[in-house]
Design an enzyme around this catalytic site. Sequence first.
Site, mmCIF file in Angstrom:
data_model
loop_
_atom_site.group_PDB
_atom_site.id
_atom_site.type_symbol
_atom_site.label_atom_id
_atom_site.label_comp_id
_atom_site.label_asym_id
_atom_site.label_seq_id
_atom_site.Cartn_x
_atom_site.Cartn_y
_atom_site.Cartn_z
ATOM 1 N N HIS A 93 -8.247 6.974 -3.731
ATOM 2 C CA HIS A 93 -6.811 7.072 -3.461
ATOM 3 C C HIS A 93 -6.127 7.814 -4.588
ATOM 4 O O HIS A 93 -6.416 7.555 -5.761
ATOM 5 C CB HIS A 93 -6.185 5.671 -3.387
ATOM 6 C CG HIS A 93 -6.367 5.019 -2.063
ATOM 7 N ND1 HIS A 93 -5.328 4.587 -1.296
ATOM 8 C CD2 HIS A 93 -7.487 4.743 -1.364
ATOM 9 C CE1 HIS A 93 -5.797 4.074 -0.171
ATOM 10 N NE2 HIS A 93 -7.104 4.144 -0.192
ATOM 11 N N TYR A 224 4.812 0.351 -1.612
ATOM 12 C CA TYR A 224 5.660 -0.661 -2.249
ATOM 13 C C TYR A 224 7.050 -0.506 -1.643
ATOM 14 O O TYR A 224 7.690 0.539 -1.830
ATOM 15 C CB TYR A 224 5.784 -0.423 -3.755
ATOM 16 C CG TYR A 224 4.471 -0.403 -4.521
ATOM 17 C CD1 TYR A 224 3.908 -1.577 -4.991
ATOM 18 C CD2 TYR A 224 3.821 0.811 -4.815
ATOM 19 C CE1 TYR A 224 2.718 -1.563 -5.715
ATOM 20 C CE2 TYR A 224 2.645 0.834 -5.540
ATOM 21 C CZ TYR A 224 2.095 -0.354 -5.990
ATOM 22 O OH TYR A 224 0.920 -0.333 -6.713
ATOM 23 N N PRO A 316 -0.526 -9.538 -10.091
ATOM 24 C CA PRO A 316 -1.288 -8.541 -9.318
ATOM 25 C C PRO A 316 -0.514 -7.250 -9.036
ATOM 26 O O PRO A 316 -1.016 -6.362 -8.359
ATOM 27 C CB PRO A 316 -1.627 -9.273 -8.014
ATOM 28 C CG PRO A 316 -0.745 -10.445 -7.932
ATOM 29 C CD PRO A 316 -0.207 -10.744 -9.306
ATOM 30 N N LYS A 320 -4.498 -4.780 -11.834
ATOM 31 C CA LYS A 320 -5.220 -4.549 -13.091
ATOM 32 C C LYS A 320 -6.223 -5.637 -13.483
ATOM 33 O O LYS A 320 -7.044 -5.416 -14.368
ATOM 34 C CB LYS A 320 -4.207 -4.417 -14.244
ATOM 35 C CG LYS A 320 -3.245 -3.254 -14.127
ATOM 36 C CD LYS A 320 -3.967 -1.944 -14.247
ATOM 37 C CE LYS A 320 -3.030 -0.758 -14.300
ATOM 38 N NZ LYS A 320 -3.756 0.513 -14.225
ATOM 39 N N TYR A 413 -1.016 3.869 -14.386
ATOM 40 C CA TYR A 413 -1.388 3.350 -13.071
ATOM 41 C C TYR A 413 -2.889 3.531 -12.823
ATOM 42 O O TYR A 413 -3.576 2.625 -12.359
ATOM 43 C CB TYR A 413 -0.557 4.093 -12.031
ATOM 44 C CG TYR A 413 -0.538 3.484 -10.657
ATOM 45 C CD1 TYR A 413 -0.190 2.156 -10.464
ATOM 46 C CD2 TYR A 413 -0.836 4.260 -9.537
ATOM 47 C CE1 TYR A 413 -0.162 1.606 -9.187
ATOM 48 C CE2 TYR A 413 -0.801 3.723 -8.262
ATOM 49 C CZ TYR A 413 -0.474 2.396 -8.095
ATOM 50 O OH TYR A 413 -0.440 1.860 -6.836
#
Length: 419
Positions: A93, A224, A316, A320, A413
């Site tokens: 991704h 998100y 979460p 990570k 990220y």
Amino acid sequence: MIASLPFHTEDGEHNHIDVKRTSTKVTILGAGPAGLVLGLLLQKEGIDCIIVERQSRDYVESRARAGFIEHHIVKFMRKNGFSDGLDNKGVPHTICEFRHNGHSYEIPYGEVASGSHWVYPQQFVVQDFIQLFISRGGQILFSHPAVELKGLESSRPVVTCSSPISTNTLLEIECDYIAGCDGFHGISRSSIPQNKAKIFSKQYGIGWLAILAEVPSTMERIVYALHESGFAGQMPRTSEITRFYLECPPNDTASNWSDDRVWEELNKRLSIEGDENLVRGPLIEKRVLNMRSVVMEPMQFGKLFLAGDAAHIITPVGAKGMNLAIADSDALAKAIIHYYHNRDETLLNQYSTMRLPHIWKTQEFSDWMIRLIHNTVDSNENKYLAFSDRLRQARLERLQKNGSYATLFAEDYVGYFKP
Ligand code: RFL
């Protein structure tokens, strides 16, 4: 298997408890990602170790949790020959999407940071690692919870486990080192005297209803959604399963969320103009997670070294936790291997100080993400909410422009860990 261990059986004086004894170099508590990676790395170097696990093999192999694996962790897995399953079934991704007030913000973080995430569910990682460790002759004692750690400051500490064979049988494993990879609810952290370590923790006052649905992802990326009713997230897992999250009060219970309510709320919070309704399917898991972060310093005491969730947990939000657990075990394995090759504990003594900067940087990123995607972290006053919602919009607009702000986000990220 227990029967294959070189035990000496003694009748204990108290309550006729049988104590079986064995010894090894490193006893690893927990067959989660941290314990298994450590076991595999030590096994590769021919360093004797035993993994003891509280749960059954079936249970740990079917525990669905994480799904996103960082770019550098994938490289680490490949370098060490642990990546066959991920290479066959994982999906890379490179784009994530934020949704806010009807707008979509696509962030091509993979392009910006020159790296990608891989989606490969944690239960598959655990299955692959268990299979590999056992096929190479490794011993995992499933259904053997460690109940006591003794002599942590001595040269030969001892792990006592209860046995599935009988409640009157205990197993004692004497070793050089104990690796506490037994997660947040294990016994390692609590075996460290309170005056020998500090616990840093933060409660965000936010809950997430974590949902697993038997439906394919309608969006081929993490989404998100920053909605006035609260955050909602969609995280692809496999072609049949999708993880969803819904912000809720931290003391909420899953029983308050009927399947209909879940789908209605997901549709409301996730969709923007032009979207079809989400395809509904069976919800196979619903549980409320309390958003909190904890770090223990130092991550070691005497001969006990903590790795993964045993030493720190992270919300979460940034996906990570498993990545940090694997990075800890890589560092701990290097330190242990260095000791056995050179009889030198320098790296072991530096383990905590080496790992903590990475852990705190990751916590900082997670804290930033949590403030970006929730509007209720600092205050629930209406005036403040309206102001902070505009701040969120400004942040998303900055993220979308390919400047240094976007680069910083993308690098954080995708992950810091460079094996
Ligand atoms: P684990 O996986 O909890 O494994 C610890 C093992 O120790 C065993 N144990 C004991 N064994 C022997 N004796 C005892 N006394 C014992 N007590 C416990 C347990 O049975 C268990 O098998 O810890 P580890 O290895 O440190 O790995 C940590 C990760 O599991 C965790 O950080 C992640 O799952 C967090 N997480 C995510 N991390 C990511 O990197 N990416 C993600 O996308 C992501 N999504 C998530 C997540 C965690 C979630 N939940 C449920 C908290 C999504 C969710 C919903």
